[in-house]
Design a protein around this motif. Sequence first.
Motif, PDB file in Angstrom:
ATOM      1  N   GLY A 407       0.810  -1.211   0.000  1.00 56.33           N
ATOM      2  CA  GLY A 407       0.000   0.000   0.000  1.00 56.33           C
ATOM      3  C   GLY A 407       0.840   1.256   0.000  1.00 56.33           C
ATOM      4  N   VAL A 408       2.161   1.097   0.076  1.00 59.18           N
ATOM      5  CA  VAL A 408       3.107   2.215   0.030  1.00 59.18           C
ATOM      6  C   VAL A 408       4.139   1.895  -1.046  1.00 59.18           C
ATOM      7  CG1 VAL A 408       4.833   3.540   1.304  1.00 59.18           C
ATOM      8  CG2 VAL A 408       2.780   2.710   2.479  1.00 59.18           C
ATOM      9  N   PHE A 409       4.429   2.852  -1.906  1.00 61.13           N
ATOM     10  CA  PHE A 409       5.360   2.605  -3.010  1.00 61.13           C
ATOM     11  C   PHE A 409       6.769   2.353  -2.490  1.00 61.13           C
ATOM     12  CE2 PHE A 409       8.506   4.366  -6.052  1.00 61.13           C
ATOM     13  CZ  PHE A 409       8.343   3.426  -7.049  1.00 61.13           C
ATOM     14  N   ASN A 410       7.391   1.288  -3.000  1.00 56.90           N
ATOM     15  CA  ASN A 410       8.763   0.936  -2.650  1.00 56.90           C
ATOM     16  C   ASN A 410       9.589   0.894  -3.935  1.00 56.90           C
ATOM     17  OD1 ASN A 410      11.208  -0.293  -1.950  1.00 56.90           O
ATOM     18  ND2 ASN A 410      10.265  -1.624  -0.425  1.00 56.90           N
ATOM     19  N   PRO A 411      10.504   1.845  -4.127  1.00 61.07           N
ATOM     20  CA  PRO A 411      11.251   1.925  -5.390  1.00 61.07           C
ATOM     21  C   PRO A 411      12.293   0.826  -5.565  1.00 61.07           C
ATOM     22  CG  PRO A 411      12.090   3.547  -3.829  1.00 61.07           C
ATOM     23  CD  PRO A 411      10.895   2.912  -3.185  1.00 61.07           C
ATOM     24  N   ASN A 412      12.496  -0.002  -4.558  1.00 62.52           N
ATOM     25  CA  ASN A 412      13.528  -1.036  -4.642  1.00 62.52           C
ATOM     26  C   ASN A 412      13.083  -2.264  -5.427  1.00 62.52           C
ATOM     27  OD1 ASN A 412      15.403   0.427  -3.047  1.00 62.52           O
ATOM     28  ND2 ASN A 412      14.295  -0.197  -1.201  1.00 62.52           N
ATOM     29  N   HIS A 413      11.798  -2.336  -5.757  1.00 62.21           N
ATOM     30  CA  HIS A 413      11.278  -3.514  -6.458  1.00 62.21           C
ATOM     31  C   HIS A 413      10.994  -3.158  -7.919  1.00 62.21           C
ATOM     32  CE1 HIS A 413      11.018  -5.772  -2.731  1.00 62.21           C
ATOM     33  NE2 HIS A 413      10.423  -4.737  -2.178  1.00 62.21           N
ATOM     34  N   GLY A 432       2.545  11.484  -7.790  1.00 62.23           N
ATOM     35  CA  GLY A 432       1.127  11.616  -7.498  1.00 62.23           C
ATOM     36  C   GLY A 432       0.233  10.666  -8.262  1.00 62.23           C
ATOM     37  N   ASP A 433       0.804   9.851  -9.156  1.00 59.17           N
ATOM     38  CA  ASP A 433      -0.019   8.842  -9.827  1.00 59.17           C
ATOM     39  C   ASP A 433      -0.527   7.848  -8.793  1.00 59.17           C
ATOM     40  OD1 ASP A 433       0.423  10.002 -12.264  1.00 59.17           O
ATOM     41  OD2 ASP A 433       1.799   8.468 -13.014  1.00 59.17           O
ATOM     42  N   LEU A 434      -1.785   7.427  -8.959  1.00 64.73           N
ATOM     43  CA  LEU A 434      -2.380   6.443  -8.056  1.00 64.73           C
ATOM     44  C   LEU A 434      -2.448   5.111  -8.792  1.00 64.73           C
ATOM     45  CD1 LEU A 434      -3.612   5.993  -5.264  1.00 64.73           C
ATOM     46  CD2 LEU A 434      -5.842   6.656  -6.205  1.00 64.73           C
ATOM     47  N   LEU A 435      -1.753   4.104  -8.247  1.00 66.20           N
ATOM     48  CA  LEU A 435      -1.627   2.805  -8.890  1.00 66.20           C
ATOM     49  C   LEU A 435      -2.495   1.767  -8.188  1.00 66.20           C
ATOM     50  CD1 LEU A 435       2.251   2.876  -9.234  1.00 66.20           C
ATOM     51  CD2 LEU A 435       0.633   3.015 -11.144  1.00 66.20           C
ATOM     52  N   GLU A 452       5.579   7.692  -5.430  1.00 63.60           N
ATOM     53  CA  GLU A 452       6.406   8.709  -4.778  1.00 63.60           C
ATOM     54  C   GLU A 452       7.818   8.563  -5.336  1.00 63.60           C
ATOM     55  OE1 GLU A 452       5.082  10.710  -2.482  1.00 63.60           O
ATOM     56  OE2 GLU A 452       3.551   9.621  -1.353  1.00 63.60           O
ATOM     57  N   GLY A 453       8.093   9.222  -6.416  1.00 65.98           N
ATOM     58  CA  GLY A 453       9.401   9.085  -7.029  1.00 65.98           C
ATOM     59  C   GLY A 453       9.601  10.118  -8.120  1.00 65.98           C
ATOM     60  N   PRO A 454      10.789  10.152  -8.677  1.00 63.31           N
ATOM     61  CA  PRO A 454      11.072  11.131  -9.731  1.00 63.31           C
ATOM     62  C   PRO A 454      10.308  10.811 -11.012  1.00 63.31           C
ATOM     63  CG  PRO A 454      12.916   9.626  -9.446  1.00 63.31           C
ATOM     64  CD  PRO A 454      11.956   9.332  -8.350  1.00 63.31           C
ATOM     65  N   PRO A 455      10.019  11.796 -11.819  1.00 60.73           N
ATOM     66  CA  PRO A 455       9.291  11.555 -13.072  1.00 60.73           C
ATOM     67  C   PRO A 455      10.160  10.831 -14.092  1.00 60.73           C
ATOM     68  CG  PRO A 455       9.992  13.845 -12.941  1.00 60.73           C
ATOM     69  CD  PRO A 455      10.335  13.223 -11.626  1.00 60.73           C
ATOM     70  N   THR A 456       9.481  10.129 -15.006  1.00 59.84           N
ATOM     71  CA  THR A 456      10.137   9.474 -16.150  1.00 59.84           C
ATOM     72  C   THR A 456      11.297   8.586 -15.701  1.00 59.84           C
ATOM     73  OG1 THR A 456       9.714  11.623 -17.224  1.00 59.84           O
ATOM     74  CG2 THR A 456      10.733   9.936 -18.569  1.00 59.84           C
ATOM     75  N   THR A 457      11.064   7.856 -14.624  1.00 60.48           N
ATOM     76  CA  THR A 457      12.096   6.957 -14.090  1.00 60.48           C
ATOM     77  C   THR A 457      11.632   5.504 -14.099  1.00 60.48           C
ATOM     78  OG1 THR A 457      12.945   8.716 -12.666  1.00 60.48           O
ATOM     79  CG2 THR A 457      13.548   6.466 -12.079  1.00 60.48           C
ATOM     80  N   PHE A 458      10.340   5.292 -13.831  1.00 59.91           N
ATOM     81  CA  PHE A 458       9.797   3.932 -13.774  1.00 59.91           C
ATOM     82  C   PHE A 458       8.611   3.781 -14.719  1.00 59.91           C
ATOM     83  CE2 PHE A 458      11.742   4.337  -9.541  1.00 59.91           C
ATOM     84  CZ  PHE A 458      12.488   3.155  -9.481  1.00 59.91           C
ATOM     85  N   LEU A 459       8.543   2.641 -15.387  1.00 67.25           N
ATOM     86  CA  LEU A 459       7.348   2.208 -16.092  1.00 67.25           C
ATOM     87  C   LEU A 459       6.510   1.383 -15.124  1.00 67.25           C
ATOM     88  CD1 LEU A 459       9.161   0.959 -19.325  1.00 67.25           C
ATOM     89  CD2 LEU A 459       7.888   3.108 -19.103  1.00 67.25           C
ATOM     90  N   PHE A 460       5.225   1.164 -15.468  1.00 68.23           N
ATOM     91  CA  PHE A 460       4.424   0.293 -14.621  1.00 68.23           C
ATOM     92  C   PHE A 460       3.907  -0.875 -15.444  1.00 68.23           C
ATOM     93  CE2 PHE A 460       1.630   3.499 -16.325  1.00 68.23           C
ATOM     94  CZ  PHE A 460       0.389   2.910 -16.517  1.00 68.23           C
ATOM     95  N   PRO A 461       3.724  -2.045 -14.807  1.00 68.70           N
ATOM     96  CA  PRO A 461       3.437  -3.277 -15.545  1.00 68.70           C
ATOM     97  C   PRO A 461       1.968  -3.416 -15.930  1.00 68.70           C
ATOM     98  CG  PRO A 461       3.580  -3.760 -13.221  1.00 68.70           C
ATOM     99  CD  PRO A 461       3.917  -2.302 -13.365  1.00 68.70           C
ATOM    100  N   ASP A 462       1.726  -4.399 -16.776  1.00 67.19           N
ATOM    101  CA  ASP A 462       0.371  -4.652 -17.262  1.00 67.19           C
ATOM    102  C   ASP A 462      -0.575  -5.054 -16.138  1.00 67.19           C
ATOM    103  OD1 ASP A 462      -1.389  -7.223 -18.736  1.00 67.19           O
ATOM    104  OD2 ASP A 462      -1.592  -5.160 -19.449  1.00 67.19           O
ATOM    105  N   LEU A 463      -0.059  -5.608 -15.038  1.00 71.38           N
ATOM    106  CA  LEU A 463      -0.919  -6.015 -13.924  1.00 71.38           C
ATOM    107  C   LEU A 463      -1.247  -4.857 -12.985  1.00 71.38           C
ATOM    108  CD1 LEU A 463       0.462  -9.562 -13.040  1.00 71.38           C
ATOM    109  CD2 LEU A 463      -1.787  -8.983 -13.954  1.00 71.38           C
TER     110      LEU A 463
END
Length: 575
Positions: A407-413, A432-435, A452-463
Motif C-alpha cells: 500500500g506504500v510505493f517501494n522503489p527497490n522492487h 502523485g499517480d495512483l496505482l 512517490e518518485g522522480p518523473p520518467t524513471t519507472f514504467l508500470f506493468p500490465d498487472l
Amino acid sequence: MNAERLLALYERTADAPDAVSRLRRFILDLAVRGKLVPQNPNDEPASELLKRILIEKSRLAAAGKIAADKPMGVQKEEAFETPKGWEWSRYGDLALEVATGPFGSMLHQHEYVVGGTPVINPSHMVNGEIVADQRVAVSSRKAQELSSYRLQAGDVVMARRGEVGRAALVRDEANGYICGTGSFRVRFSDDVCREFIMILLRSQQVRLYLANQSVGTTMTNLNHSILNKMPTPVPPAEEQRRIVAKVDELMALCDQLEKARELREATRDQFVAATLARLNDPDPETFHEDAKFALGALTALTTRPDQIKKLRQTILNLAVRGKLVPQDPNDEPASELLKRISAEKRRSRGSTVMVGSDAIPFPIPISWKWAALDELITSGPQNGISPKPTTRTDAPRAITLTATTSGVFNPNHFKRVEATIPSSSDLWLQQGDLLFQRGNTREYVGIAAIYEGPPTTFLFPDLMMRVRLSEHVNLRYVHLAAISPPARAFLSENASGAQATMPKINQTTLVSLPLPIPPLDEQHRIFARVNDLMMLCDQLEESLAKGDDTRRRLLDALLVEALAPVKGREMQAAE
C-alpha cells in the motif's frame, strides 16, 4: 534443574515470542549434557554398559542374527564436556543394529492394501510416536515376505530422508509393523533406556549434526555411515532413567505454561476483537467513549504484529465513516466539490460512472457525498505494459507488483525491460499517480499505492492500472479510502477468476469503486489524523520488535549462563 528454577527462568522471559519452545530445547540440551539431574557416584559407569553392548553384539553376530559391524575408521568425537561416569560413543556402538527398510524394488505402492499390516514411513512418526495409516499397509502374505523388516517393541524408527532426526519409539501396539523404505530401524540392548534415546534424538546437538551431515539437495538423506558415526553422549544406565523422569516432569510443566500462554493470548484477542468491533460498528451514544478508551489503550491492546494490523484497518474504517475527526458545519459540503470536478471532467473526459442509491455501503455524515472513483479521475484508468525482462543495466526500469503490495510505493522492487518508450509517454510514472494492482491474490487484488518518485524513471506493468485525480480532492485521503476495509472488500468481491489462480479487476470495476467523500478541508484533517495514528502504530511495531529482540537476547543470555561450565554451577543447575 527443578520446577522452581524453570518457572523463575520463564518468569523473566515469558513474553519472548518463542519462550516455551526455547525452554523445551533448553531442557533437552541440559539433559544430554548431564546438567539436568545430579550424578550418583554409585552408578555403574557408562563404559561398563558399552562393554556389555559390545559383547552382546558379538554374540548376535556370531549367531547370524545381526550383521557384523564394519570398521568405522574414525575416532570418537567429543562435542562438549560430559560428567564423570559418562562416555562419548558413536551411535552405531550404542545400538545393537541399525538397519534400513526394504529397497523400493521390494515394496511397490500398488501392493498397499487397506487394513493390513502397517508400513511405517517418516510421515507416520509424529511427536515421537507411531501414527499408522491403515491405507499404507500390506497383506499378511507380503508382510511375511518382508518379515526381516518387522519392527519389535522397543525399536526406534528414524527418518532416513526428509526431516532429519524425526523418530518414533515402537510400542507394544506397533509390534510387528513393517519398517518402510524411507526409514531406519534401530535396535538396542535392554540395558539402554529407549526413552533416553528419544530425548537424545530430539536434542539440538543431534539435529544439527544430522542436518550438517545429510546429503542431497532436493531432499536431504541419511545413510548408515552418517548415522553410525554420530557422536553420542552416553550416561550410566540408571542416570538415563532419572533423566527421562526429570524431562517428563519439566515437559509437563512446559505444557501447562503453554496452555496458560494460549489462554492469556486468547483472552487478549477477545478483548481486542470486542473493542475494535465496537468501533467498526459504532453505537452513536457510546462511540466517543469507546473511541477514547480504545485509542488510550493502544499499547495494552497490541502485543503482536497481527493485532497492530487489525488496529490499522480499524483506523481506516473509522476514517471513511466520518468517525475519526469531528465535522465542521462551516466546511463547504462535498457536493459542491464534486460539482466542480464534474464540470472539469465534462471538458476533458465526457461521461462519468456514478454511485447508484442501491450501491451505498454505509451511512456517512450529512456534509459528505458518495462518489465512484470515476467521478474523481481526470486521466485513466490506464493499464501498464509487460515487455520482456533484460539483464542490460541501461534498460528502462519497470516496477513489480511487490513495489505496491504494502500500500506504500517501494522503489527497490523493479526489473529492467526491453522497451523503447518516449519520455512524453503516459507509461512513465509521475509524482502523485495512483496505482491499483489489476491482478494478485484475493487478499491483495486492487491494492493501491501513490507513486512517490522522480518523473520518467519507472514504467508500470500490465498487472497495474494508473489513474490521475482531480486537484480538487486530497490525493492522500482518496488513497486511504481506496485501501480501507470497505473498498478492499468491494474490489476483492468483484475480482474475476478462481480463488486458486490470480483474480483480476478490470477498468469497469475500478471506476465503479464507491468512495465516501468528505468536504475538502475535512479530507485534510482526516489524513492528518490518520497519519498521526499510523505513526503511532509504526512506533508500536518498532517497540514490539525491540521488545521481542530484547527478550530473546535475555533468554539467550540466561540459557548460556545456565550451560556455562563454571565451577559449582553444574550441580546448581541439576538440583
